[in-house]
Design an enzyme around this catalytic site. Structure first.
Site, PDB file in Angstrom:
ATOM      1  N   GLU A   1     -40.216   9.903  36.755  1.00 21.31           N
ATOM      2  CA  GLU A   1     -39.174   9.480  35.810  1.00 21.31           C
ATOM      3  C   GLU A   1     -38.576   8.117  36.181  1.00 21.31           C
ATOM      4  O   GLU A   1     -37.476   7.775  35.748  1.00 21.31           O
ATOM      5  CB  GLU A   1     -38.073  10.536  35.748  1.00 21.31           C
TER       6      GLU A   1
ATOM      7  N   SER B   1     -37.285  15.998  32.934  1.00 20.88           N
ATOM      8  CA  SER B   1     -37.656  15.276  31.701  1.00 20.88           C
ATOM      9  C   SER B   1     -38.921  15.812  31.038  1.00 20.88           C
ATOM     10  O   SER B   1     -39.656  15.075  30.388  1.00 20.88           O
ATOM     11  CB  SER B   1     -37.839  13.772  31.986  1.00 20.88           C
TER      12      SER B   1
ATOM     13  N   TYR C   1     -37.653  10.088  24.994  1.00 19.37           N
ATOM     14  CA  TYR C   1     -37.440   8.696  25.363  1.00 19.37           C
ATOM     15  C   TYR C   1     -38.103   7.648  24.479  1.00 19.37           C
ATOM     16  O   TYR C   1     -37.952   6.465  24.724  1.00 19.37           O
ATOM     17  CB  TYR C   1     -37.885   8.488  26.821  1.00 19.37           C
TER      18      TYR C   1
ATOM     19  N   ARG D   1     -26.179  18.699  31.868  1.00 20.63           N
ATOM     20  CA  ARG D   1     -26.633  19.035  30.516  1.00 20.63           C
ATOM     21  C   ARG D   1     -27.532  20.252  30.627  1.00 20.63           C
ATOM     22  O   ARG D   1     -28.510  20.251  31.377  1.00 20.63           O
ATOM     23  CB  ARG D   1     -27.420  17.872  29.901  1.00 20.63           C
TER      24      ARG D   1
ATOM     25  N   GLU E   1     -32.969  25.314  31.409  1.00 19.65           N
ATOM     26  CA  GLU E   1     -32.621  24.699  32.692  1.00 19.65           C
ATOM     27  C   GLU E   1     -31.296  23.963  32.571  1.00 19.65           C
ATOM     28  O   GLU E   1     -30.827  23.665  31.467  1.00 19.65           O
ATOM     29  CB  GLU E   1     -33.715  23.724  33.150  1.00 19.65           C
TER      30      GLU E   1
ATOM     31  N   ASN F   1     -29.570  20.419  33.948  1.00 15.89           N
ATOM     32  CA  ASN F   1     -29.914  19.109  34.514  1.00 15.89           C
ATOM     33  C   ASN F   1     -28.690  18.478  35.168  1.00 15.89           C
ATOM     34  O   ASN F   1     -27.673  18.291  34.505  1.00 15.89           O
ATOM     35  CB  ASN F   1     -30.415  18.177  33.403  1.00 15.89           C
TER      36      ASN F   1
ATOM     37  N   GLY G   1     -29.690  11.694  31.576  1.00 14.24           N
ATOM     38  CA  GLY G   1     -29.889  10.272  31.322  1.00 14.24           C
ATOM     39  C   GLY G   1     -28.702   9.604  30.652  1.00 14.24           C
ATOM     40  O   GLY G   1     -27.877  10.250  30.000  1.00 14.24           O
TER      41      GLY G   1
END
Length: 305
Positions: free
Chosen positions: A14, A148, A212, A252, A266, A268, A272
């Site tokens: 990432e 990600s 992304y 998040r 999950e 995070n 980002g």
């Protein structure tokens, strides 16, 4: 003015997104006249930190070595204030098996799964029989500690073996039941339920490309069309997961909503902060500007996290 060192880039898959996050944070801080700069976590990291003498390190790293407790342990040893979650919480959240066990133990619904070891288990028909018995097709295969949606595949019986071979670089992976339904993401800021967003990917699911790339044309829906009880329920689950893992700062949590149930995929710990990122979008909808979000994260920084 406070000196802020932004860690960005790194060694994970990432890296590119981490640099985008770091640049977004730097741009916002420069506008407010902070003495800030981006630093790559290479072999001279400790020397760079000691030379710059930052008041706070903003951790903009994503994935392995930046999000799994490794970099956090270095910052703790240097007694430098840093942002986001600490060593233990980062490690727990990044390891999908450990976090899933924690969710299950605390009655948080998460997709059923089993662990697949490439040294012990061979890619043959036995794995197909095991999936049919324990999970049923389609299934999701994923690394245990990547973020990600890196190297995540939805598999049917026909393409399972082919996709398993793609993940054979990992020692172990998770094979998880595929949950159809709506993609819901919830942001937590400290002890506050910041808000949520729904995603409608044009692709099979909200994978790396959908997250992304503008070309992926993922639809972001805010406010989310859910009953008030369901809105409260999913935000409470996200806060519960945040607290169970021991997270600090911003997180998040990613959910699937299917047949009236929220499945936590999950949590995070390093979401980002790019122009396509969800937490800044959720914050903006709640009335919090990007710079206010970054400054909140900085004020929350500490050691012994």
């Amino acid at each position: 003015m406070k000196k802020i060192l932004i860690l960005g880039g790194g060694f994970s898959k990432e890296r590119f997104i981490s640099l985008q996050t770091a640049k977004s944070v730097l741009k916002a801080l420069k506008k407010k006249k902070y003495n800030a700069k981006i630093c790559e976590p290479d072999g001279k990291l400790i020397e760079k930190i000691k030379n710059f003498k930052p008041h706070i390190v903003f951790n903009a790293l994503h994935g392995r070595f930046g999000e799994d407790g490794y970099i956090q342990s270095i910052l703790e040893s240097l007694k430098i204030k840093y942002t986001h979650s600490g060593v233990h919480a980062s490690y727990t959240a990044m390891d999908k098996e450990i976090s899933k066990k924690l969710f299950i133990k605390n009655k948080i619904i998460t997709p059923k799964y089993f662990k697949y070891n490439f040294k012990k288990d061979f890619i043959n028909n036995k794995i197909i029989f095991k999936i049919k018995k324990k999970l049923k097709f389609p299934v999701v295969i994923k690394p245990i500690n990547e973020g990600s949606s890196v190297n995540v595949f939805i598999c049917n019986e026909k393409n399972l073996k082919k996709n398993l071979k793609k993940l054979s670089v990992y020692r172990e992976i998770l094979i998880e039941e595929f949950i159809p339904g709506r993609e819901i993401q919830v942001a937590i800021l400290g002890k506050k339920k910041l808000g949520l967003i729904e995603l409608k990917p044009k692709r099979k699911f909200y994978d790396y490309e959908a997250k992304y790339s503008l070309k992926a044309k993922t639809e972001h829906i805010i406010p989310v069309n859910l009953k008030k009880n369901d809105l409260n329920k999913v935000m409470n689950i996200a806060l519960k997961a945040h607290n169970l893992i021991g997270c600090k700062g911003v997180t998040r949590s990613d959910f699937k909503f299917n047949k009236g149930k929220f499945y936590l995929l999950e949590t995070n710990t390093q979401p980002g902060m790019t122009n396509l990122s969800l937490v800044p979008e959720i914050a903006a909808y709640s009335g919090m500007s990007f710079i206010n979000l970054i400054e909140w994260i900085l004020k929350d920084a500490s050691i012994n996290r």
